[in-house]
Each structure stands twice: as structure tokens, then as C-alpha cells.
Design an enzyme around this catalytic site. Structure first.
Site, mmCIF file in Angstrom:
data_model
loop_
_atom_site.group_PDB
_atom_site.id
_atom_site.type_symbol
_atom_site.label_atom_id
_atom_site.label_comp_id
_atom_site.label_asym_id
_atom_site.label_seq_id
_atom_site.Cartn_x
_atom_site.Cartn_y
_atom_site.Cartn_z
ATOM 1 N N HIS A 1 0.863 -1.190 0.000
ATOM 2 C CA HIS A 1 0.000 0.000 0.000
ATOM 3 C C HIS A 1 0.893 1.232 0.000
ATOM 4 O O HIS A 1 1.865 1.292 0.741
ATOM 5 C CB HIS A 1 -0.897 -0.038 1.248
ATOM 6 C CG HIS A 1 -2.037 0.945 1.232
ATOM 7 N ND1 HIS A 1 -1.839 2.300 1.226
ATOM 8 C CD2 HIS A 1 -3.375 0.754 1.218
ATOM 9 C CE1 HIS A 1 -3.024 2.905 1.215
ATOM 10 N NE2 HIS A 1 -3.970 1.993 1.198
ATOM 11 N N TYR B 1 1.087 7.476 3.180
ATOM 12 C CA TYR B 1 -0.021 8.431 3.328
ATOM 13 C C TYR B 1 0.157 9.767 2.615
ATOM 14 O O TYR B 1 -0.821 10.373 2.190
ATOM 15 C CB TYR B 1 -0.253 8.746 4.814
ATOM 16 C CG TYR B 1 -0.689 7.563 5.637
ATOM 17 C CD1 TYR B 1 -1.774 6.781 5.249
ATOM 18 C CD2 TYR B 1 -0.019 7.227 6.813
ATOM 19 C CE1 TYR B 1 -2.170 5.694 6.005
ATOM 20 C CE2 TYR B 1 -0.422 6.138 7.588
ATOM 21 C CZ TYR B 1 -1.494 5.381 7.177
ATOM 22 O OH TYR B 1 -1.884 4.316 7.937
ATOM 23 N N ASP C 1 -12.591 -0.639 -1.239
ATOM 24 C CA ASP C 1 -12.678 -0.584 0.218
ATOM 25 C C ASP C 1 -14.166 -0.487 0.577
ATOM 26 O O ASP C 1 -14.851 0.450 0.148
ATOM 27 C CB ASP C 1 -11.897 0.641 0.714
ATOM 28 C CG ASP C 1 -11.808 0.720 2.229
ATOM 29 O OD1 ASP C 1 -12.868 0.670 2.883
ATOM 30 O OD2 ASP C 1 -10.693 0.851 2.754
ATOM 31 N N HIS D 1 -13.025 3.703 9.627
ATOM 32 C CA HIS D 1 -13.163 2.247 9.635
ATOM 33 C C HIS D 1 -13.694 1.774 10.989
ATOM 34 O O HIS D 1 -13.366 2.338 12.015
ATOM 35 C CB HIS D 1 -11.816 1.574 9.366
ATOM 36 C CG HIS D 1 -11.204 1.971 8.055
ATOM 37 N ND1 HIS D 1 -10.085 1.367 7.541
ATOM 38 C CD2 HIS D 1 -11.559 2.908 7.149
ATOM 39 C CE1 HIS D 1 -9.776 1.918 6.377
ATOM 40 N NE2 HIS D 1 -10.647 2.854 6.122
ATOM 41 N N GLU E 1 -8.520 -3.675 7.391
ATOM 42 C CA GLU E 1 -7.823 -2.468 7.861
ATOM 43 C C GLU E 1 -8.627 -1.900 9.031
ATOM 44 O O GLU E 1 -8.914 -0.715 9.093
ATOM 45 C CB GLU E 1 -7.749 -1.422 6.746
ATOM 46 C CG GLU E 1 -6.970 -1.855 5.524
ATOM 47 C CD GLU E 1 -7.042 -0.832 4.390
ATOM 48 O OE1 GLU E 1 -6.027 -0.609 3.729
ATOM 49 O OE2 GLU E 1 -8.137 -0.255 4.176
HETATM 50 ZN ZN ZN Z 1 -5.982 2.461 1.341
HETATM 51 MN MN MN Z 2 -9.830 4.462 4.845
HETATM 52 MN MN MN Z 3 -8.556 0.801 2.343
#
Ligand code: ZN
Ligand code: MN
Ligand code: MN
Length: 279
Positions: A66, A69, A176, A228, A258
Site C-alpha cells: 500500500h 499516506y 474498500d 473504519h 484495515e
Molecule cells: Zn488504502
Molecule cells: Mn480508509
Molecule cells: Mn482501504
């Protein structure tokens, strides 16, 4: 079932493979470096070898990296954009060196310059990186929650980016569930999931869906909140995830948690929950 979690690389990156295995995962996601800065420490040859050796030894067939950020590949600010493209190039290389198949990228924010501009920049970033790095890694664009100025919360936006990519066989999508739900795509019932996936199929094509981030959502449907929640404790709920896991299009894909780590749960509890709902 290909079920995993985003695991820490603390220490050396091969430790991530141990952590995934200890959790009983058969897939996982990592950052290849500290996700909170622009600079990346070089991966040593020993680390890479050890990572690959453990992947083999423990029979991990697929794992995902991934992006950190800070990069924003949709940025209209030239300096940020350039740094973001460099970072994408670097992560493509690192992901390839580790022998991983997929690199997940948040599409980003147009920072007020408008969706059209964001879509153009995102495609330019991906094209530049894929042109520069020739390896087997596939870039997966991750759908956004629809926060202010975000690019790629609608399937239509993702499709517009994909249409501009010069290397169509080297890009796919990571969906997601928290982000999609926050963007207004429902997962709470079997019918709702069918509708959402039909939209995805008609607009993007389900064959481009390669990985699913399975996160419940603190925010309501269409709330545009990227928060999340533990599986079953959020607004999607047990029923939604049970239906999702039984959907033939989702069931066979790498499913990566996540979810939060707090007093109410951690990856172990969320993995247990998923296994129970998957049956
Ligand atoms: Zn992500
Ligand atoms: Mn997120
Ligand atoms: Mn994600």
C-alpha cells in the site's frame, strides 16, 4: 478463503510475513516503509531475500503493498504532484523487488481544482510511473469515501481514470467497503450488494476488481466519512458482511482487513469474525 490484514513491518520487512502467519492469514498487506514520511529507507538485499523466503516457506500466494499516506497523485500543486509521482515510482519498484503482485494507491484529492483536473493528474501519475518502471506489479486504484475534494469515490470517476491509462493490463481496482459505503454504495443486504456490484460491473467491470479492503463503517451510508469500524460493529453490520462473503464475485478475492485496534477488538478478533461469517 483468502483472508488477511494490514500487518506491521516493524523491525525488518520480513517480520510482516511472520505476523501475518501468526494471525492465521493466507494473504496480507504492508507498507514497504514508514507510511508517515516522504523518505524511504532502502530495503537491503538480505531483507528482500528473507521476505521472499518466508513468503515461499509459509505458502503465501498473494500479498499487497500500500502506498504511504503523504503522496497525492491527484494534486494540482506541481511540487506535491512531482513528489507523489516519484513516490509511486519508488513503491512500484519496491513492490516488484519484494515479489508482490499489487500496489494499492489512494486516488487522492484535487484540492478544490475540480474532479476533471484530479482525474487527469491521477492518470498522468499512473502513466508516468508505469512508463518508468517495467515490472509485473499491477497498480490498484482504491475507491475513496467521498470526502471533500476527493477523486474516485464514484465508480464513474475510476472508470474515467482507467480510460486514460496507456497500460490497461497493469491497472486494476481495490474496493474498500467502508469507503464505498460512505460514498453511497450499499452493502447491508444481499440485494443491495447485488446492485452495488452490478453498478461496478457495468461501469468498471468486475474483472478489474482484484482486492477488497473489508472494513465496516462508523459513518452512515453516503456520509462521506472515512472511518473504519470493526467488522459487524459498524453500519454495514454482520448481515452485510455475511452476504458479501457469500457473493461469488467477492468470495475468491484477497480480502484484507484495515480495521481498528482498540479496546473493542484487534485483527485477531476481526479475523475470527470474518471466518465465522464466511462459513
Ligand atoms: Zn488504502
Ligand atoms: Mn480508509
Ligand atoms: Mn482501504
Amino acid at each position: 478463503m483468502l483472508l488477511g490484514a494490514h500487518v506491521s513491518i516493524s523491525g525488518t520487512i520480513d517480520k510482516a510475513v511472520d505476523r501475518a502467519r501468526e494471525l492465521g492469514c493466507n494473504t496480507f498487506q504492508v507498507f514497504t516503509r514508514n507510511p508517515r514520511g516522504w523518505k524511504a529507507k532502502k530495503l537491503s538485499d538480505e531483507e528482500i531475500e528473507e521476505f521472499k523466503r518466508k513468503m515461499e516457506e509459509y505458502n503465501f500466494r498473494v500479498a499487497v503493498s500500500h502506498m504511504p499516506y503523504l503522496p497525492n497523485i491527484s494534486s494540482p500543486i506541481q511540487q506535491t504532484f512531482k513528489k507523489s509521482v516519484s513516490s509511486l515510482i519508488q513503491e512500484l519498484e519496491r513492490t516488484g523487488a519484494l515479489g508482490l503482485k499489487y500496489l494499492v494507491v489512494h486516488i487522492g484529492s484535487h484540492l478544490g481544482k475540480g474532479l476533471d483536473n484530479g482525474i487527469k493528474k491521477a492518470a498522468e501519475a499512473v502513466n508516468t510511473a508505469l512508463n518508468k518502471v517495467d515490472n509485473n506489479v499491477m497498480i490498484l486504484l482504491e475507491n475513496m469515501a467521498g470526502q471533500k475534494n476527493s477523486v474516485g469515490s464514484r465508480f464513474e470517476d475510476i472508470k474515467r481514470i482507467l480510460n486514460l491509462i496507456a497500460y490497461p493490463d497493469r491497472v486494476g481496482v481495490c474496493m474498500d467497503t467502508c469507503h464505498a459505503f460512505a460514498a453511497g454504495y450499499d452493502f447491508r443486504t444481499g440485494d443491495a450488494i447485488e446492485n452495488t456490484l452490478r453498478d461496478f460491473d457495468e461501469i468498471i467491470g468486475l474483472k478489474l476488481l482484484k482486492v477488497v479492503h473489508i472494513n465496516d463503517s462508523k459513518g452512515d451510508l453516503g456520509s462521506h466519512l472515512d472511518r473504519h469500524e470493526h467488522i459487524g460493529l459498524g453500519k454495514i453490520g454482520d448481515k452485510g458482511f455475511r452476504e458479501l462473503f457469500h457473493n461469488p464475485h467477492i468470495r475468491e478475492l484477497p480480502l484484507i482487513l484495515e480495521t481498528p485496534v482498540d479496546s473493542r477488538g484487534n485483527f485477531a478478533t476481526n479475523l475470527a469474525k470474518c471466518r465465522e461469517l464466511y462459513l
